[in-house]
Design a protein around this motif. Sequence first.
Motif, PDB file in Angstrom:
ATOM      1  N   SER A 109       0.818  -1.221   0.000  1.00 21.07           N
ATOM      2  CA  SER A 109       0.000   0.000   0.000  1.00 21.07           C
ATOM      3  C   SER A 109       0.851   1.270   0.000  1.00 21.07           C
ATOM      4  O   SER A 109       0.422   2.314  -0.514  1.00 21.07           O
ATOM      5  CB  SER A 109      -0.931   0.003   1.224  1.00 21.07           C
ATOM      6  N   LYS A 110       2.033   1.187   0.573  1.00 19.54           N
ATOM      7  CA  LYS A 110       2.915   2.361   0.594  1.00 19.54           C
ATOM      8  C   LYS A 110       3.395   2.740  -0.807  1.00 19.54           C
ATOM      9  O   LYS A 110       3.843   3.865  -1.036  1.00 19.54           O
ATOM     10  CB  LYS A 110       4.125   2.093   1.487  1.00 19.54           C
ATOM     11  N   ASN A 111       3.304   1.811  -1.769  1.00 23.40           N
ATOM     12  CA  ASN A 111       3.715   2.068  -3.147  1.00 23.40           C
ATOM     13  C   ASN A 111       2.538   2.437  -4.043  1.00 23.40           C
ATOM     14  O   ASN A 111       2.641   2.360  -5.271  1.00 23.40           O
ATOM     15  CB  ASN A 111       4.433   0.840  -3.717  1.00 23.40           C
ATOM     16  N   LYS A 112       1.443   2.809  -3.426  1.00 23.88           N
ATOM     17  CA  LYS A 112       0.273   3.250  -4.191  1.00 23.88           C
ATOM     18  C   LYS A 112       0.643   4.481  -5.021  1.00 23.88           C
ATOM     19  O   LYS A 112       1.249   5.429  -4.532  1.00 23.88           O
ATOM     20  CB  LYS A 112      -0.861   3.594  -3.228  1.00 23.88           C
ATOM     21  N   GLY A 113       0.276   4.455  -6.286  1.00 27.66           N
ATOM     22  CA  GLY A 113       0.663   5.528  -7.194  1.00 27.66           C
ATOM     23  C   GLY A 113       1.892   5.188  -8.000  1.00 27.66           C
ATOM     24  O   GLY A 113       2.145   5.777  -9.055  1.00 27.66           O
ATOM     25  N   ASP A 114       2.677   4.218  -7.519  1.00 27.45           N
ATOM     26  CA  ASP A 114       3.858   3.751  -8.248  1.00 27.45           C
ATOM     27  C   ASP A 114       3.614   2.364  -8.827  1.00 27.45           C
ATOM     28  O   ASP A 114       3.691   2.157 -10.037  1.00 27.45           O
ATOM     29  CB  ASP A 114       5.067   3.744  -7.310  1.00 27.45           C
ATOM     30  N   TRP A 115       3.266   1.420  -7.949  1.00 25.10           N
ATOM     31  CA  TRP A 115       3.009   0.064  -8.415  1.00 25.10           C
ATOM     32  C   TRP A 115       1.631  -0.069  -9.065  1.00 25.10           C
ATOM     33  O   TRP A 115       1.450  -0.869  -9.979  1.00 25.10           O
ATOM     34  CB  TRP A 115       3.100  -0.915  -7.242  1.00 25.10           C
ATOM     35  N   TYR A 116       0.685   0.684  -8.591  1.00 25.78           N
ATOM     36  CA  TYR A 116      -0.667   0.630  -9.157  1.00 25.78           C
ATOM     37  C   TYR A 116      -1.293   2.019  -9.042  1.00 25.78           C
ATOM     38  O   TYR A 116      -0.873   2.833  -8.199  1.00 25.78           O
ATOM     39  CB  TYR A 116      -1.531  -0.421  -8.434  1.00 25.78           C
ATOM     40  N   PRO A 117      -2.275   2.323  -9.904  1.00 24.35           N
ATOM     41  CA  PRO A 117      -2.844   3.685  -9.930  1.00 24.35           C
ATOM     42  C   PRO A 117      -3.461   4.075  -8.588  1.00 24.35           C
ATOM     43  O   PRO A 117      -4.075   3.255  -7.903  1.00 24.35           O
ATOM     44  CB  PRO A 117      -3.916   3.609 -11.029  1.00 24.35           C
ATOM     45  N   ALA A 118      -3.295   5.340  -8.237  1.00 20.75           N
ATOM     46  CA  ALA A 118      -3.831   5.833  -6.961  1.00 20.75           C
ATOM     47  C   ALA A 118      -5.299   6.210  -7.057  1.00 20.75           C
ATOM     48  O   ALA A 118      -5.967   6.380  -6.036  1.00 20.75           O
ATOM     49  CB  ALA A 118      -3.015   7.042  -6.494  1.00 20.75           C
ATOM     50  N   ASN A 119      -5.830   6.340  -8.285  1.00 22.84           N
ATOM     51  CA  ASN A 119      -7.197   6.842  -8.450  1.00 22.84           C
ATOM     52  C   ASN A 119      -8.219   5.733  -8.722  1.00 22.84           C
ATOM     53  O   ASN A 119      -9.330   6.016  -9.166  1.00 22.84           O
ATOM     54  CB  ASN A 119      -7.238   7.866  -9.589  1.00 22.84           C
ATOM     55  N   VAL A 120      -7.844   4.468  -8.508  1.00 26.36           N
ATOM     56  CA  VAL A 120      -8.801   3.370  -8.695  1.00 26.36           C
ATOM     57  C   VAL A 120      -9.192   2.805  -7.339  1.00 26.36           C
ATOM     58  O   VAL A 120      -8.451   2.927  -6.360  1.00 26.36           O
ATOM     59  CB  VAL A 120      -8.206   2.243  -9.584  1.00 26.36           C
ATOM     60  N   LYS A 121     -10.375   2.177  -7.300  1.00 30.58           N
ATOM     61  CA  LYS A 121     -10.848   1.598  -6.039  1.00 30.58           C
ATOM     62  C   LYS A 121      -9.930   0.458  -5.603  1.00 30.58           C
ATOM     63  O   LYS A 121      -9.365  -0.253  -6.435  1.00 30.58           O
ATOM     64  CB  LYS A 121     -12.276   1.064  -6.208  1.00 30.58           C
ATOM     65  N   GLU A 122      -9.824   0.285  -4.282  1.00 27.09           N
ATOM     66  CA  GLU A 122      -8.951  -0.775  -3.757  1.00 27.09           C
ATOM     67  C   GLU A 122      -9.467  -2.159  -4.110  1.00 27.09           C
ATOM     68  O   GLU A 122      -8.715  -3.123  -4.117  1.00 27.09           O
ATOM     69  CB  GLU A 122      -8.836  -0.634  -2.234  1.00 27.09           C
ATOM     70  N   SER A 123     -10.764  -2.269  -4.417  1.00 23.83           N
ATOM     71  CA  SER A 123     -11.340  -3.558  -4.784  1.00 23.83           C
ATOM     72  C   SER A 123     -11.121  -3.915  -6.250  1.00 23.83           C
ATOM     73  O   SER A 123     -11.468  -5.010  -6.679  1.00 23.83           O
ATOM     74  CB  SER A 123     -12.843  -3.564  -4.482  1.00 23.83           C
ATOM     75  N   SER A 124     -10.522  -2.992  -7.031  1.00 24.45           N
ATOM     76  CA  SER A 124     -10.268  -3.252  -8.447  1.00 24.45           C
ATOM     77  C   SER A 124      -9.074  -4.190  -8.605  1.00 24.45           C
ATOM     78  O   SER A 124      -8.125  -4.163  -7.819  1.00 24.45           O
ATOM     79  CB  SER A 124      -9.991  -1.935  -9.180  1.00 24.45           C
ATOM     80  N   MET A 125      -9.122  -5.017  -9.658  1.00 26.87           N
ATOM     81  CA  MET A 125      -8.008  -5.919  -9.925  1.00 26.87           C
ATOM     82  C   MET A 125      -6.757  -5.164 -10.354  1.00 26.87           C
ATOM     83  O   MET A 125      -5.660  -5.726 -10.344  1.00 26.87           O
ATOM     84  CB  MET A 125      -8.401  -6.927 -11.011  1.00 26.87           C
ATOM     85  N   LYS A 126      -6.886  -3.896 -10.733  1.00 25.66           N
ATOM     86  CA  LYS A 126      -5.730  -3.081 -11.092  1.00 25.66           C
ATOM     87  C   LYS A 126      -5.151  -2.363  -9.877  1.00 25.66           C
ATOM     88  O   LYS A 126      -4.222  -1.571 -10.006  1.00 25.66           O
ATOM     89  CB  LYS A 126      -6.129  -2.054 -12.155  1.00 25.66           C
ATOM     90  N   SER A 127      -5.729  -2.645  -8.705  1.00 22.86           N
ATOM     91  CA  SER A 127      -5.281  -2.017  -7.473  1.00 22.86           C
ATOM     92  C   SER A 127      -4.706  -3.093  -6.547  1.00 22.86           C
ATOM     93  O   SER A 127      -4.258  -4.150  -6.992  1.00 22.86           O
ATOM     94  CB  SER A 127      -6.456  -1.283  -6.817  1.00 22.86           C
ATOM     95  N   LEU A 128      -4.730  -2.830  -5.238  1.00 21.35           N
ATOM     96  CA  LEU A 128      -4.170  -3.761  -4.265  1.00 21.35           C
ATOM     97  C   LEU A 128      -4.850  -5.122  -4.331  1.00 21.35           C
ATOM     98  O   LEU A 128      -4.215  -6.153  -4.078  1.00 21.35           O
ATOM     99  CB  LEU A 128      -4.314  -3.161  -2.855  1.00 21.35           C
ATOM    100  N   TYR A 129      -6.127  -5.138  -4.688  1.00 20.47           N
ATOM    101  CA  TYR A 129      -6.862  -6.399  -4.726  1.00 20.47           C
ATOM    102  C   TYR A 129      -6.279  -7.371  -5.754  1.00 20.47           C
ATOM    103  O   TYR A 129      -6.359  -8.583  -5.594  1.00 20.47           O
ATOM    104  CB  TYR A 129      -8.335  -6.136  -5.034  1.00 20.47           C
ATOM    105  N   GLY A 130      -5.677  -6.829  -6.805  1.00 20.65           N
ATOM    106  CA  GLY A 130      -5.032  -7.685  -7.792  1.00 20.65           C
ATOM    107  C   GLY A 130      -3.886  -8.480  -7.187  1.00 20.65           C
ATOM    108  O   GLY A 130      -3.714  -9.677  -7.470  1.00 20.65           O
TER     109      GLY A 130
END
Length: 731
Positions: free
Chosen positions: A359-380
């Motif tokens: 989660s600390k790499n939000k915006g770098d590893w995955y987009p910061a503007n998508v929901k956390e439940s999206s597969m393109k976010s932490l949920y992936g």
Amino acid sequence: MPSAICSIPDLHCCGSPREQKRSSCDFPGSLAAASSASPCTAVLVVWRGKEQSAAMEAVIPDRTRIAPEIEKHVAAEGDRESDPALALERELEPVGRWQDELTVRGMVAALLIGFIYTVIVMKIALTTGLVPTLNVSAALLSFLALRGWTRLLDRFGIVSRPFTRQENTIVQTCGVACYTIAFAGGFGSTLLGLNKNTYELAGDSPGNGPGSYKEPGIGWMTAFLFSCSFGGLLTLIPLRQVLVVDYKLVYPSGTATAVLINGFHTTQGDKNSKKQIRGFLKYFGGSFLWSFFQWFYTGGDVCGFVQFPTFGLKAWKQTFFFDFSMTYVGAGMICPHIVNISTLLGAILSYGILWPLISKNKGDWYPANVKESSMKSLYGYKAFICIALIMGDGLYHFTKIITITFKGMYRQFIRKRVDNRVKDVDNTVSLEDLQRDEIFRKGHIPSWMAYTGYALLSVIAVVTTPIMFQQVKWYYVVIAYVVAPMLGFANSYGTGLTDINMGYNYGKIGLFVFAGWAGRDNGVVAGLVVGTCVKQLVLISADLMQDFKTSYLTQTSPRSMMVAQAVGTAMGCIVSPLTFMLFYKAFDIGNPDGTWKAPYALIYRNMAILGVEGFSVLPKYCLALSAGFFAFAAVLSIARDVMPHRYRQYVPLPMAMAVPFLVGGSFAIDMCIGSLVVFVWNKIKKKEADFMVPAVASGLICGDGIWTFPSSILALAKIKPPICMNFTPAP
């Protein structure tokens, strides 16, 4: 004595004397009795570690994974079936007609038990997906139900037919067959993975194309289950005698169930049953009333005791809290300690360490503007690392079981050739073993009937499946039905040796193969549907062999067992879709932020997408992390097999660790509390704990599980709880 030992060629679950003490070898009488009809027969086998280890190459399975009931329940005192000395003294029971084992009261009891456990299993499958082995609980409940009924009739002076172990076996088999459809049918995984909500959660990708979803419905779900669930009952009917009697495969879960049922129908078992009935009813009522009481405080999204911040609000945000779920406390009492500890370790590793770091790499590893439940976010990351753990553990065990299966078949072939030339001097067989063999042979089911039935079911599935799912070509179903008997035999043989049913792994392989074959437009739906079909055919055939082993040891006719299996499966194909749709309409199923997460629906859909697209679908650095956890799971599984027992028992189970990676740690804390209760109980009153733990655990599970049914009806009627109890930081 070596000549006697050679009559038990396939007791590969038994290794050193220490292993014998902790596994299904706790039941030597049943195993000895089951093996006395081999080419070099003997009346009594004396187990000595040196002789046994010299006589056979031991392959020791991980018993704590699949059949915890074997090591958690010992045979009742005075059970002749579990004591060779007593087995010699058993008076032969009169053999009646196989039709007499099928009773109206038995079928009613089986339907009731099947419905209760369908509700329970459906709740577990749609919340965490980690369904414990409930066969022992079902056997206990079937015994308590019919024994309680006959006693009630006797109290009123009404004469009823005797309650026999054969009838007990039939009721248990029918009830288990009914609720097996609830979790093996894919309601919390593959079939739910077809719905629109899971399709949207999987995100935009070429493999997850428009229209690749199908909303649940009672009609098509019932038709699909009827088309693919009965074939597995017929694939191995002609080989029943070979696998159970000739090869003497152990089938540890079937043996454990038989020993348990035989133990019930003894003088000591009858005495214990009175305490078990009282214990079950007491904790069933308490669990039901507690769940009812909790309901009043859940009048909102994040309310009630299920969201109680036991360890503080910071820990609660990372899912570390006790949610007062009696279902999972009871499940923790049934599961071995290592399973419960593994789930807790998985929760600490994921929600305690890994997810906060990513989660600390939000915006770098995955987009910061998508929901956390999206597969393109932490949920992936959560989904694919969870898949990596499951696949690493599953692939290792798949390879292991296939190797053991072929080695066992080769040894069986060599031993048969030797036995044809060398006859044992001691050719005596006990009368009870002769009676067992006679009953098993008299229950012969003609091969032509099995082949004809399988062919007809294949035609029905080939015609109906493409009608229900346009993405599935008819020849996909033909191939599934052609390869299923071969896979089913390999799986049933491996299950007989190790007690590990690999039906789910065969289903995953089918999912990947057909998803890749069907391509981007049709791959996801085709993979999920045909993979489910393969899993059903292979898994049910192995379960049937376990039941035939139980019938052999309880002297129950295979014909009545087959009828019970078919009736139970038909019940399940009707009860399970109705129960699922009740839950689906009443609750927010599949919401990753809610109580009803149904994690395996998204996992299986992502597996299908992975089969279509390959690794390009993974988020940034997810492939490297997934590969690492895949290797980590394989190393842990290998360690459990190669390390000495005193160290092996402390190695966590990757499959159990994987579940909290997606659903959090609250249920793991519940299960660990159940483990703690059993541990303390065993320390204080071990004898009482041995026969009361299953009854108490069943009461807790059934009481909480049954409350789900009226609560879902209240939700459909739009009757909401009056209070919302939640917790916020102090100002």
